[in-house]
Design a protein around this motif. Sequence first.
Motif, PDB file in Angstrom:
ATOM      1  N   LEU A  41       0.813  -1.204   0.000  1.00  0.00           N
ATOM      2  CA  LEU A  41       0.000   0.000   0.000  1.00  0.00           C
ATOM      3  C   LEU A  41       0.853   1.263   0.000  1.00  0.00           C
ATOM      4  CD1 LEU A  41      -2.854  -0.884   2.551  1.00  0.00           C
ATOM      5  CD2 LEU A  41      -2.981  -0.842   0.057  1.00  0.00           C
ATOM      6  N   PHE A  42       1.932   1.236   0.788  1.00  0.00           N
ATOM      7  CA  PHE A  42       2.809   2.405   0.865  1.00  0.00           C
ATOM      8  C   PHE A  42       3.467   2.682  -0.487  1.00  0.00           C
ATOM      9  CE2 PHE A  42       6.903   4.453   1.552  1.00  0.00           C
ATOM     10  CZ  PHE A  42       6.540   5.531   2.349  1.00  0.00           C
ATOM     11  N   CYS A  43       3.981   1.640  -1.117  1.00  0.00           N
ATOM     12  CA  CYS A  43       4.662   1.808  -2.416  1.00  0.00           C
ATOM     13  C   CYS A  43       3.676   2.246  -3.497  1.00  0.00           C
ATOM     14  CB  CYS A  43       5.354   0.512  -2.827  1.00  0.00           C
ATOM     15  SG  CYS A  43       6.756   0.068  -1.764  1.00  0.00           S
ATOM     16  N   TRP A  44       2.480   1.656  -3.475  1.00  0.00           N
ATOM     17  CA  TRP A  44       1.467   2.038  -4.457  1.00  0.00           C
ATOM     18  C   TRP A  44       1.089   3.512  -4.273  1.00  0.00           C
ATOM     19  CZ3 TRP A  44      -1.097  -0.865  -8.304  1.00  0.00           C
ATOM     20  CH2 TRP A  44      -2.173  -0.212  -8.907  1.00  0.00           C
ATOM     21  N   ALA A  45       0.862   3.900  -3.018  1.00  0.00           N
ATOM     22  CA  ALA A  45       0.479   5.284  -2.730  1.00  0.00           C
ATOM     23  C   ALA A  45       1.596   6.248  -3.125  1.00  0.00           C
ATOM     24  CB  ALA A  45       0.140   5.443  -1.255  1.00  0.00           C
ATOM     25  N   ALA A  46       2.840   5.872  -2.799  1.00  0.00           N
ATOM     26  CA  ALA A  46       3.976   6.735  -3.135  1.00  0.00           C
ATOM     27  C   ALA A  46       4.043   6.983  -4.637  1.00  0.00           C
ATOM     28  CB  ALA A  46       5.277   6.097  -2.642  1.00  0.00           C
ATOM     29  N   ILE A  85       3.421  10.563  -6.497  1.00  0.00           N
ATOM     30  CA  ILE A  85       4.504  11.063  -7.355  1.00  0.00           C
ATOM     31  C   ILE A  85       3.946  11.472  -8.715  1.00  0.00           C
ATOM     32  CG2 ILE A  85       6.558  10.345  -8.657  1.00  0.00           C
ATOM     33  CD1 ILE A  85       7.389   8.735  -6.164  1.00  0.00           C
ATOM     34  N   GLU A  86       2.944  10.742  -9.185  1.00  0.00           N
ATOM     35  CA  GLU A  86       2.311  11.079 -10.461  1.00  0.00           C
ATOM     36  C   GLU A  86       1.664  12.468 -10.403  1.00  0.00           C
ATOM     37  OE1 GLU A  86       1.365  10.330 -14.456  1.00  0.00           O
ATOM     38  OE2 GLU A  86       2.743   9.363 -13.048  1.00  0.00           O
ATOM     39  N   ILE A  87       1.084  12.813  -9.250  1.00  0.00           N
ATOM     40  CA  ILE A  87       0.540  14.162  -9.094  1.00  0.00           C
ATOM     41  C   ILE A  87       1.667  15.187  -9.215  1.00  0.00           C
ATOM     42  CG2 ILE A  87      -0.621  15.761  -7.510  1.00  0.00           C
ATOM     43  CD1 ILE A  87      -2.104  13.400  -6.316  1.00  0.00           C
ATOM     44  N   TYR A 146       2.346  15.803 -12.806  1.00  0.00           N
ATOM     45  CA  TYR A 146       1.351  16.721 -13.373  1.00  0.00           C
ATOM     46  C   TYR A 146       1.709  18.162 -13.017  1.00  0.00           C
ATOM     47  CZ  TYR A 146      -1.781  12.645 -13.915  1.00  0.00           C
ATOM     48  OH  TYR A 146      -2.334  11.437 -14.257  1.00  0.00           O
ATOM     49  N   PHE A 147       2.107  18.347 -11.753  1.00  0.00           N
ATOM     50  CA  PHE A 147       2.413  19.695 -11.272  1.00  0.00           C
ATOM     51  C   PHE A 147       3.611  20.279 -12.014  1.00  0.00           C
ATOM     52  CE2 PHE A 147       4.395  22.765  -8.428  1.00  0.00           C
ATOM     53  CZ  PHE A 147       3.318  23.510  -7.974  1.00  0.00           C
ATOM     54  N   VAL A 148       4.675  19.500 -12.117  1.00  0.00           N
ATOM     55  CA  VAL A 148       5.909  19.969 -12.762  1.00  0.00           C
ATOM     56  C   VAL A 148       5.681  20.257 -14.244  1.00  0.00           C
ATOM     57  CG1 VAL A 148       8.267  19.321 -13.402  1.00  0.00           C
ATOM     58  CG2 VAL A 148       7.415  18.826 -11.096  1.00  0.00           C
ATOM     59  N   SER A 149       4.881  19.423 -14.889  1.00  0.00           N
ATOM     60  CA  SER A 149       4.628  19.597 -16.325  1.00  0.00           C
ATOM     61  C   SER A 149       3.549  20.640 -16.606  1.00  0.00           C
ATOM     62  CB  SER A 149       4.207  18.268 -16.949  1.00  0.00           C
ATOM     63  OG  SER A 149       2.972  17.816 -16.397  1.00  0.00           O
ATOM     64  N   LYS A 150       3.039  21.274 -15.544  1.00  0.00           N
ATOM     65  CA  LYS A 150       2.025  22.327 -15.648  1.00  0.00           C
ATOM     66  C   LYS A 150       0.731  21.837 -16.300  1.00  0.00           C
ATOM     67  CE  LYS A 150       5.509  26.023 -15.855  1.00  0.00           C
ATOM     68  NZ  LYS A 150       5.427  26.286 -14.412  1.00  0.00           N
ATOM     69  N   THR A 151       0.381  20.593 -16.009  1.00  0.00           N
ATOM     70  CA  THR A 151      -0.879  20.038 -16.510  1.00  0.00           C
ATOM     71  C   THR A 151      -1.820  19.642 -15.370  1.00  0.00           C
ATOM     72  OG1 THR A 151       0.091  17.810 -16.615  1.00  0.00           O
ATOM     73  CG2 THR A 151       0.192  19.157 -18.626  1.00  0.00           C
ATOM     74  N   LEU A 152      -1.445  19.982 -14.139  1.00  0.00           N
ATOM     75  CA  LEU A 152      -2.274  19.598 -12.993  1.00  0.00           C
ATOM     76  C   LEU A 152      -3.598  20.358 -12.973  1.00  0.00           C
ATOM     77  CD1 LEU A 152      -2.705  18.065 -10.340  1.00  0.00           C
ATOM     78  CD2 LEU A 152      -1.464  19.892  -9.165  1.00  0.00           C
ATOM     79  N   TRP A 163      -6.383   9.887  -2.884  1.00  0.00           N
ATOM     80  CA  TRP A 163      -5.481  10.347  -3.939  1.00  0.00           C
ATOM     81  C   TRP A 163      -6.192  11.360  -4.839  1.00  0.00           C
ATOM     82  CZ3 TRP A 163      -5.765  10.262  -9.249  1.00  0.00           C
ATOM     83  CH2 TRP A 163      -4.599  10.582  -9.936  1.00  0.00           C
ATOM     84  N   LEU A 164      -7.426  11.058  -5.213  1.00  0.00           N
ATOM     85  CA  LEU A 164      -8.191  11.951  -6.084  1.00  0.00           C
ATOM     86  C   LEU A 164      -8.460  13.287  -5.392  1.00  0.00           C
ATOM     87  CD1 LEU A 164      -9.755  12.261  -8.761  1.00  0.00           C
ATOM     88  CD2 LEU A 164     -11.770  11.332  -7.589  1.00  0.00           C
ATOM     89  N   THR A 165      -8.734  13.233  -4.099  1.00  0.00           N
ATOM     90  CA  THR A 165      -8.975  14.449  -3.333  1.00  0.00           C
ATOM     91  C   THR A 165      -7.744  15.346  -3.353  1.00  0.00           C
ATOM     92  OG1 THR A 165     -10.538  13.324  -1.881  1.00  0.00           O
ATOM     93  CG2 THR A 165      -9.594  15.357  -1.061  1.00  0.00           C
ATOM     94  N   VAL A 166      -6.564  14.738  -3.204  1.00  0.00           N
ATOM     95  CA  VAL A 166      -5.314  15.511  -3.240  1.00  0.00           C
ATOM     96  C   VAL A 166      -5.061  16.040  -4.644  1.00  0.00           C
ATOM     97  CG1 VAL A 166      -2.809  15.373  -2.972  1.00  0.00           C
ATOM     98  CG2 VAL A 166      -4.308  14.277  -1.293  1.00  0.00           C
ATOM     99  N   GLU A 167      -5.263  15.197  -5.644  1.00  0.00           N
ATOM    100  CA  GLU A 167      -5.029  15.646  -7.023  1.00  0.00           C
ATOM    101  C   GLU A 167      -5.914  16.836  -7.367  1.00  0.00           C
ATOM    102  OE1 GLU A 167      -5.570  14.579 -11.670  1.00  0.00           O
ATOM    103  OE2 GLU A 167      -6.879  13.765 -10.137  1.00  0.00           O
TER     104      GLU A 167
END
Length: 429
Positions: free
Chosen positions: A21-26, A30-32, A35-41, A163-167
């Motif tokens: 669960l920890f690795c999956w969540a991490a 990280i995918e979010i 999105y943030f770095v690529s300015k597509t978030l 995860w969706l809430t954070v994204e």
Amino acid sequence: MTSVLLDKIKEKAPFTYLCVLFCWAANAYIEIGHYFVSKTLFARVLDGKPYVNDFVLYYLAAKLAARGSAVNIYDPGIQEAVVEQIVAPVKPDLNFYMQYPPYFFSAISPLSVLSIGTAYIVWVVSWIVVTTISLWLFVKDSITTVFGRVFAVVAVLATFPCWLTVELGQATLFQLPATVAYFLLLRRDKPFLSGLISGILFVKLQYVPIYLLCGLIIGRWQYAAGAAISACALALLALITLGSDNLAVYPHALLFAETSNKVSGISVYSMQNVRGELFILFGRETGFTHAIIIAAYGLSILVIAAMWIKLYPRLSTTLTREKAFNYCAGATVLLMLCSSPHTHVHDFVMAAIPAILFYPLCLSTSTSAVQKALKFAIVSAPLLTWIFFIGQVVFIVAKMEPYLLWSAAVLSLASVQLRRQISTTNQVG
């Protein structure tokens, strides 16, 4: 040899599952970051259609609130112009409309001095910290071991709704810790403080009647006093910062957001409640389905009221007061989510509350099929939420809202298991 191996596997399984669960969540979080770095978030085009993040609405609210009474914060044209400026060069198909209460605009206005990226980081990091702390305090009464508490917190953060809430930077980020605090304070006989906390919960109006109902039944005038002070403070804040005109137009703005075909942000087919299930069954909303939705919501309110007025005192005499409270609180949250006219996937991050409160029902010495099924439904929930996401097309074709089905199963299993525990207690007594 086989028996020894199986015992070792069983012994290591919880830690292994925690690591998974920890690795999956991490990786998911990280995918979010990507999105943030690529300015597509905050805005991007998917399959030829523009996609705009919910946090854009909150940043919009902050920007409009900073203008004070000089602007009609609910004017669709003004909102659309500011949103287009924020998300350029992406252009939304429809008006991405902000219909939250005026006091939300006022409360979030300090974010207006920051860039949208910085504001998002401050918003999300602040509430992740608050959520983690609140969950830790919440689970320590139900789960005795440190490993169990760590597992519970990681499991909640690893779910797709979280995860969706954070994204999205969704307001549900504060709905979860505020709801946790609301129930904790009621359970600890501090209804006045619970009433004060309720001000945070007044943002999502679809849940307000149930929060007020439970608070008034359990905390009576002390809760009412706290809630009234909180509501008055928020109204005064909005009046001072936005002016009376913006408060007066709010009911019309809310009606416009819910009924107009010129705004986006409301996807009925994906709602994980009675409304969403009716939509995918009938293919559209009609006067008949609206009547069912209202009736279901009204019935759930009556059931919740009866549960706290009648069932809770009876359970308290058979079980401990804390166990009785935990069951009623968990059932309240599930009924609230399923019957509310407006419950999206991200709102099901609050299902962490009944999952935590119902888990002790899985720890009795009996090993019945019901107990095993309940434990599986709770423990596997983080993985199930991702299966619900990956297989969402399948569920739509099958005309099933998976979170609604999960909630019905968990509530039914918990009720049966609780009844068996009461029966066992009575026999021993």
